[in-house]
Design a protein around this motif. Structure first.
Motif, short mmCIF file in Angstrom:
data_model
loop_
_atom_site.label_atom_id
_atom_site.label_comp_id
_atom_site.label_asym_id
_atom_site.label_seq_id
_atom_site.Cartn_x
_atom_site.Cartn_y
_atom_site.Cartn_z
N MET A 1 -52.24 -9.10 -44.45
CA MET A 1 -52.72 -8.50 -43.20
C MET A 1 -51.75 -8.78 -42.05
SD MET A 1 -55.19 -6.75 -42.00
CE MET A 1 -55.96 -6.34 -40.47
N ARG A 2 -51.19 -9.99 -42.04
CA ARG A 2 -50.26 -10.34 -40.96
C ARG A 2 -48.99 -9.51 -41.06
NH1 ARG A 2 -48.21 -16.45 -39.48
NH2 ARG A 2 -46.76 -15.83 -37.86
N ILE A 3 -48.50 -9.27 -42.28
CA ILE A 3 -47.29 -8.46 -42.46
C ILE A 3 -47.56 -7.02 -42.03
CG2 ILE A 3 -45.69 -7.55 -44.18
CD1 ILE A 3 -46.07 -10.13 -45.74
N LYS A 4 -48.72 -6.51 -42.34
CA LYS A 4 -49.07 -5.14 -41.97
C LYS A 4 -49.11 -4.99 -40.46
CE LYS A 4 -52.58 -1.62 -42.82
NZ LYS A 4 -53.86 -1.33 -43.47
N MET A 5 -49.69 -5.94 -39.77
CA MET A 5 -49.75 -5.88 -38.30
C MET A 5 -48.36 -6.01 -37.69
SD MET A 5 -52.79 -5.22 -37.45
CE MET A 5 -52.84 -5.62 -35.72
N THR A 6 -47.52 -6.84 -38.29
CA THR A 6 -46.15 -7.00 -37.78
C THR A 6 -45.37 -5.70 -37.94
OG1 THR A 6 -46.19 -9.34 -38.39
CG2 THR A 6 -44.04 -8.35 -38.00
N LEU A 7 -45.47 -5.06 -39.09
CA LEU A 7 -44.79 -3.79 -39.30
C LEU A 7 -45.32 -2.70 -38.37
CD1 LEU A 7 -44.48 -3.71 -43.19
CD2 LEU A 7 -42.67 -4.09 -41.53
N LEU A 8 -46.61 -2.71 -38.14
CA LEU A 8 -47.20 -1.74 -37.22
C LEU A 8 -46.69 -1.96 -35.80
CD1 LEU A 8 -49.25 0.57 -37.09
CD2 LEU A 8 -50.99 -1.13 -36.54
N ALA A 9 -46.57 -3.21 -35.38
CA ALA A 9 -46.06 -3.51 -34.04
C ALA A 9 -44.60 -3.09 -33.90
CB ALA A 9 -46.23 -5.00 -33.75
N ILE A 10 -43.81 -3.35 -34.94
CA ILE A 10 -42.39 -2.97 -34.90
C ILE A 10 -42.25 -1.45 -34.84
CG2 ILE A 10 -40.26 -2.96 -36.25
CD1 ILE A 10 -41.04 -5.76 -37.22
N ALA A 11 -43.06 -0.74 -35.62
CA ALA A 11 -43.01 0.72 -35.60
C ALA A 11 -43.43 1.26 -34.23
CB ALA A 11 -43.92 1.28 -36.69
N TYR A 12 -44.44 0.65 -33.62
CA TYR A 12 -44.89 1.08 -32.30
C TYR A 12 -43.79 0.90 -31.26
CZ TYR A 12 -47.52 1.18 -27.96
OH TYR A 12 -47.96 1.47 -26.70
N VAL A 13 -43.11 -0.23 -31.30
CA VAL A 13 -42.02 -0.50 -30.35
C VAL A 13 -40.88 0.48 -30.57
CG1 VAL A 13 -40.26 -2.18 -29.70
CG2 VAL A 13 -42.62 -2.91 -30.01
N ALA A 14 -40.55 0.78 -31.83
CA ALA A 14 -39.46 1.71 -32.12
C ALA A 14 -39.78 3.12 -31.63
CB ALA A 14 -39.18 1.71 -33.62
N VAL A 15 -41.00 3.58 -31.88
CA VAL A 15 -41.40 4.92 -31.43
C VAL A 15 -41.43 4.99 -29.91
CG1 VAL A 15 -43.31 6.57 -31.41
CG2 VAL A 15 -42.61 5.50 -33.54
N SER A 16 -41.93 3.94 -29.27
CA SER A 16 -41.98 3.91 -27.81
C SER A 16 -40.57 3.96 -27.21
CB SER A 16 -42.71 2.66 -27.33
OG SER A 16 -44.03 2.66 -27.79
N ALA A 17 -39.65 3.19 -27.79
CA ALA A 17 -38.27 3.19 -27.29
C ALA A 17 -37.63 4.55 -27.47
CB ALA A 17 -37.46 2.12 -28.02
N LEU A 18 -37.90 5.20 -28.59
CA LEU A 18 -37.34 6.54 -28.83
C LEU A 18 -37.87 7.55 -27.83
CD1 LEU A 18 -35.61 8.33 -30.71
CD2 LEU A 18 -37.68 8.72 -32.04
N LEU A 19 -39.17 7.50 -27.58
CA LEU A 19 -39.75 8.43 -26.60
C LEU A 19 -39.23 8.18 -25.20
CD1 LEU A 19 -43.45 8.60 -27.84
CD2 LEU A 19 -41.70 10.36 -28.03
N LEU A 20 -39.05 6.92 -24.83
CA LEU A 20 -38.49 6.62 -23.51
C LEU A 20 -37.05 7.10 -23.41
CD1 LEU A 20 -39.92 3.07 -22.76
CD2 LEU A 20 -40.36 5.18 -21.51
#
Length: 50
Positions: A1-20
């Motif tokens: 569960m911890r790995i899944k949340m970490t990957l989700l957070a990394i993906a969120y940051v990557a998508v946010s940076a791309l949109l910005l």
């Protein structure tokens, strides 16, 4: 569960940076006309005009 949340957070940051990065591109060079042709002219009309 911890790995899944970490990957989700990394993906969120990557998508946010791309949109910005897309949102903060300079607008002047994107909308500027690339050639000295009139805006309404067609390449094919100029190319094959007699």
């Amino acid at each position: 569960m911890r790995i899944k949340m970490t990957l989700l957070a990394i993906a969120y940051v990557a998508v946010s940076a791309l949109l910005l990065a897309i949102a903060h591109q300079p607008r002047g060079s994107v909308t500027a006309e690339k050639t000295d042709r009139p805006a309404g002219s067609s390449f094919l009309v100029e190319r094959f005009a007699g």
